[in-house]
Motif scaffolding. Structure first.
Motif, mmCIF file in Angstrom:
data_model
loop_
_atom_site.group_PDB
_atom_site.id
_atom_site.type_symbol
_atom_site.label_atom_id
_atom_site.label_comp_id
_atom_site.label_asym_id
_atom_site.label_seq_id
_atom_site.Cartn_x
_atom_site.Cartn_y
_atom_site.Cartn_z
ATOM 1 N N TYR A 79 0.806 -1.225 0.000
ATOM 2 C CA TYR A 79 0.000 0.000 0.000
ATOM 3 C C TYR A 79 0.838 1.273 0.000
ATOM 4 C CZ TYR A 79 -3.690 -3.307 0.892
ATOM 5 O OH TYR A 79 -4.549 -4.365 0.784
ATOM 6 N N SER A 80 2.119 1.141 -0.312
ATOM 7 C CA SER A 80 2.981 2.329 -0.345
ATOM 8 C C SER A 80 3.326 2.673 -1.790
ATOM 9 C CB SER A 80 4.261 2.071 0.455
ATOM 10 O OG SER A 80 5.007 1.030 -0.151
ATOM 11 N N SER A 81 3.947 3.839 -1.956
ATOM 12 C CA SER A 81 4.392 4.237 -3.293
ATOM 13 C C SER A 81 5.625 5.123 -3.157
ATOM 14 C CB SER A 81 3.273 4.991 -4.032
ATOM 15 O OG SER A 81 2.942 6.166 -3.321
ATOM 16 N N GLY A 82 6.287 5.336 -4.275
ATOM 17 C CA GLY A 82 7.438 6.225 -4.306
ATOM 18 C C GLY A 82 8.582 5.778 -3.408
ATOM 19 N N GLU A 83 9.127 6.731 -2.652
ATOM 20 C CA GLU A 83 10.278 6.444 -1.783
ATOM 21 C C GLU A 83 9.933 5.451 -0.676
ATOM 22 O OE1 GLU A 83 12.225 9.932 -0.297
ATOM 23 O OE2 GLU A 83 12.319 10.844 -2.286
ATOM 24 N N ALA A 84 8.730 5.538 -0.153
ATOM 25 C CA ALA A 84 8.311 4.603 0.894
ATOM 26 C C ALA A 84 8.280 3.171 0.347
ATOM 27 C CB ALA A 84 6.944 4.983 1.441
#
Length: 88
Positions: free
Chosen positions: A20-25
């Motif tokens: 459920y995360s995106s990008g740097e996370a």
């Protein structure tokens, strides 16, 4: 005293957050999962101390702690343990 955690439990939490995360996370969770899987694991069994074992009995007649499983006549201490220990 050292504390141990279950690798699978951490993996499941990281995997859930990764989904459920995106990008740097997203990348950070991916790296955390890779790091977790690269750490060696220890095959271990939790020790059950005599005082918390279902075979432990206090013999008031002789004022001593005994192991009912081994029918021991020797004195045991509360913080002793053996390979037969089972939690009450």
């Amino acid at each position: 005293m050292a504390k141990y955690i279950e690798q699978d439990a951490i993996y499941r939490k990281l995997e859930e957050r990764y989904k459920y995360s995106s990008g740097e996370a997203h990348q950070a969770y991916s790296q955390a999962i890779d790091d977790l899987l690269s750490i060696p694991v220890i095959d271990m069994v939790e020790v059950v101390r005599c005082e918390k074992c279902k075979y432990h009995i206090y013999d008031s007649e002789y004022d001593r702690h005994r192991c009912n499983r081994l029918l021991s006549t020797f004195k045991i201490e509360n913080d002793d343990f053996c390979s037969y220990g089972e939690r009450k």
